[in-house]
Design an enzyme around this catalytic site. Sequence first.
Site, mmCIF file in Angstrom:
data_model
loop_
_atom_site.group_PDB
_atom_site.id
_atom_site.type_symbol
_atom_site.label_atom_id
_atom_site.label_comp_id
_atom_site.label_asym_id
_atom_site.label_seq_id
_atom_site.Cartn_x
_atom_site.Cartn_y
_atom_site.Cartn_z
ATOM 1 C CG ASP A 94 24.607 -61.357 41.665
ATOM 2 O OD1 ASP A 94 24.090 -62.117 40.819
ATOM 3 O OD2 ASP A 94 24.572 -61.576 42.884
ATOM 4 C CG ASN A 130 28.666 -69.381 38.415
ATOM 5 O OD1 ASN A 130 29.211 -68.358 38.011
ATOM 6 N ND2 ASN A 130 27.903 -69.381 39.502
#
Length: 237
Positions: free
Chosen positions: A17, A65
């Site tokens: 991330d 996503n």
Amino acid sequence: MDNTKDKLPKHIAIIMDGNGTWAKKRGLSRNLGHRKGVQTLINTIKYCQQIGIEYLTVFAFSTENWSRPKEEVDYLMKLPEQFLETYRKTMCDNGVRFRVIGRKDNLKADLLKKIKELEIETEENNNIHFTLAFDYGGKDEIVNAAKKIAIDVKENKIKLEDLDENLFYHYLYTKDLPMVDLLIRTSNQIRISNFMLWQIAYSELYFTDTLWPDFRRRDLDKAIDEYQKRNRRFGGL
Ligand code: V0D
């Protein structure tokens, strides 16, 4: 006796991330952050291989996503091909066993073909098992397993009374991978975000502020150090 202390984690999983944050801090586009993230990933695989990690699994793209801005999704979808182009030969030559886990139904046919080919080509490799979780969700994986089990029961391939945790595991995308020993998440988010759920039942969890594009060898060393300091008990004593 505590002999777990100096043991390397056999299976490391990483939630990579902070690519967008990294780019924003530099006034760059998010896409550049993702591209930098690919290089960090390649360096990380190499380093894990050097120090003797047997399994590395990374979260590249989640089932959620797809709801990001179309422009970003379009860019992200170019990364797999770029990654395979630059790194495919190295994986073949250096004993990397390559796998992709997750849903396969939204992937373009030509990408799917390239993935399958490389999975087959690296099938005999066992230096490091490198797995990309791509269009992957932990809940999706469990529902998918339940459906496949229901079908196998209906077709008398298995008996419902034989279903236990071990057999259930064989229906997960990760059936060929061991449980995760150490889960790392970068960029200061203290969440699992639907990454491997079943597989982290006994994992040590390690969270760091470091953004993924800044993740270096010493960051991995620190995570492994911390892992070795903790005393893993698997619920026993
Ligand atoms: C960007 C940092 C490799 C995190 C790593 C589409 C975000 C680099 C792949 C890849 C991504 C996926 C499938 C495959 C081969 C490679 C990848 C995505 C993002 C999402 F077969 N890196 N990578 N896929 N990033």
